[in-house]
Design an enzyme around this catalytic site. Structure first.
Site, PDB file in Angstrom:
ATOM      1  N   TRP A  98      12.756 -49.401   5.991  1.00 11.36           N
ATOM      2  CA  TRP A  98      13.809 -48.798   6.799  1.00 11.36           C
ATOM      3  C   TRP A  98      14.892 -49.817   7.138  1.00 11.36           C
ATOM      4  O   TRP A  98      16.075 -49.470   7.212  1.00 11.36           O
ATOM      5  CB  TRP A  98      13.207 -48.149   8.047  1.00 11.36           C
ATOM      6  CG  TRP A  98      12.113 -47.192   7.675  1.00 11.36           C
ATOM      7  CD1 TRP A  98      10.784 -47.301   7.947  1.00 11.36           C
ATOM      8  CD2 TRP A  98      12.260 -46.005   6.878  1.00 11.36           C
ATOM      9  NE1 TRP A  98      10.092 -46.252   7.399  1.00 11.36           N
ATOM     10  CE2 TRP A  98      10.969 -45.441   6.738  1.00 11.36           C
ATOM     11  CE3 TRP A  98      13.347 -45.355   6.297  1.00 11.36           C
ATOM     12  CZ2 TRP A  98      10.746 -44.266   6.020  1.00 11.36           C
ATOM     13  CZ3 TRP A  98      13.124 -44.179   5.583  1.00 11.36           C
ATOM     14  CH2 TRP A  98      11.844 -43.655   5.453  1.00 11.36           C
ATOM     15  N   ASP A 165      16.394 -49.714  15.742  1.00 16.48           N
ATOM     16  CA  ASP A 165      15.774 -48.495  15.219  1.00 16.48           C
ATOM     17  C   ASP A 165      14.369 -48.453  15.816  1.00 16.48           C
ATOM     18  O   ASP A 165      13.497 -49.218  15.437  1.00 16.48           O
ATOM     19  CB  ASP A 165      15.730 -48.555  13.694  1.00 16.48           C
ATOM     20  CG  ASP A 165      14.991 -47.356  13.077  1.00 16.48           C
ATOM     21  OD1 ASP A 165      14.480 -46.499  13.838  1.00 16.48           O
ATOM     22  OD2 ASP A 165      14.924 -47.295  11.836  1.00 16.48           O
ATOM     23  N   LYS A 189       8.141 -38.664  15.745  1.00 14.94           N
ATOM     24  CA  LYS A 189       6.983 -39.527  15.952  1.00 14.94           C
ATOM     25  C   LYS A 189       6.406 -39.282  17.347  1.00 14.94           C
ATOM     26  O   LYS A 189       5.392 -38.633  17.501  1.00 14.94           O
ATOM     27  CB  LYS A 189       7.370 -40.996  15.783  1.00 14.94           C
ATOM     28  CG  LYS A 189       7.967 -41.334  14.414  1.00 14.94           C
ATOM     29  CD  LYS A 189       6.958 -41.197  13.289  1.00 14.94           C
ATOM     30  CE  LYS A 189       7.438 -41.836  12.004  1.00 14.94           C
ATOM     31  NZ  LYS A 189       8.580 -41.178  11.380  1.00 14.94           N
TER      32      LYS A 189
END
Length: 352
Positions: A98, A165, A189
């Site tokens: 990511w 992030d 999540k």
């Protein structure tokens, strides 16, 4: 039949949230939550409460931050952060897939300084001892790496705006969130279903780039319209609000962090004790959200897979770039589910 859901995301959510959300699909003050106008006072109240709860949990109420609920996922934020903040150059810490994607998007807007990377060991550790250029427009980190099972334990002190992030560990542990100037996180999540993205941004960070920013990609635009510039992802925002309420009713981040540590200790103790298994991530950087591990001898794979499937365990296979197994243990995961996994690991040991 109870299924122990270890999926990395979309992931497990609290049963209380499912029950309330399912009722609202049928009837939310007379209409389904799926058909309610996002301009109605009922949904405006939902959005305002979701934003308020997000700031409250992070300890950022009345500290110059705005909470936005947007579409596009965290992947859109790879682009939006650079579009809104990158004038000349920015610094990035590369800790996995990511991070690499975020770096790729940012390179379209200026010079990117990769201050450190753990790519040399397939991202199984978090780099330390790096220097962040003092003239960078911002420094970007990824707090938790779902694929590789690593987590930044100490948030760096830097003299430039800090962007994070936090998709896979937001609301899971107590941090000094005022260290961050911008936090973004996909909901799927610890917060809600896929489709909504939380952005928490300090307002005085904005308005410093000279480029034209398209309206849909401008944080200032979305702030001015209270996340209602276009039709927001109504249902994911509503479920996120319910999840944030659930978290508050269960003691907030402080309480859930204690449970998350218990779950992580349970699985990692077994990985280290059981001679048939080995962990992937460096011990000091192990994620409390995503435990990555493998069998030392793949000859046991068929037997182990049969055991955990028979125990109603789901979503345990590791990412293709790492292999092995990955136990994702987000906030709503009960300790009993982690114990069920440990029991199968011990059963394999007895049968081996």
């Amino acid at each position: 039949m109870h299924i122990h859901n270890f999926s990395a995301g979309p992931c497990i959510l609290p049963q209380d949230v499912f029950k309330q959300a399912s009722k609202s699909v049928i009837d939310f003050n007379g209409l389904s939550i799926l058909e309610i106008s996002h301009r109605s006072k009922d949904f405006v109240a939902v959005m305002e409460k979701a934003q308020s709860l997000a700031l409250e949990h992070l300890g950022l109420t009345d500290m110059g931050y705005k909470a936005l609920f947007l579409g596009g996922g965290a992947s859109m934020q790879f682009l939006m952060t650079a579009y809104n903040l990158l004038e000349k150059k920015a610094a990035y810490l590369n800790t996995g897939t990511w991070s690499e994607k975020a770096i790729k998007e940012a390179k379209a807007f200026g010079e990117i300084i990769e201050v450190a990377s753990s790519k040399d060991a397939n991202f199984n550790y978090i780099p330390k001892g790096y220097q962040v250029p003092s003239d960078a427009d911002y420094f970007h980190i990824t707090s938790n790496n779902t694929i590789f099972g690593t987590q930044i334990k100490e948030i760096p002190d830097v003299n430039v705006p800090l962007v994070c992030d936090m998709s896979s560990d937001i609301f899971s542990r107590q941090l000094d969130f005022s260290k961050f100037d911008l936090i973004y996180a996909g909901a799927q999540k610890n917060m809600g279903p896929a489709g909504a993205t939380l952005v928490v941004v300090k307002e005085d960070l904005l308005g410093k780039v000279t480029r034209h920013i398209p309206s849909m990609l401008s944080y200032a635009t979305h702030i001015s319209k209270d996340s209602m510039f276009n039709t927001p992802p109504v249902f994911p925002v509503y479920v996120s609000m319910l999840t944030l309420e659930w978290l508050k009713n269960n003691g907030g981040i402080t309480a859930i962090e204690k449970v998350n540590k218990e779950k992580a200790a349970l699985i990692y103790n077994e990985i280290d004790r059981n001679e048939l298994f080995q962990g992937f991530a460096a011990v000091e950087d192990r994620s409390n959200m995503n435990a990555t591990f493998s069998l030392k001898d793949t000859a046991h794979k068929t037997a182990f897979d049969q055991l955990w499937n028979a125990a109603n365990i789901s979503g345990l296979n590791g990412h293709r770039s790492v292999g092995g197994y990955r136990a994702s243990m987000y906030n709503a995961m009960p300790l009993e589910s982690v114990q069920a996994l440990v029991d199968t690991m011990q059963e394999l040991e007895r049968k081996a």
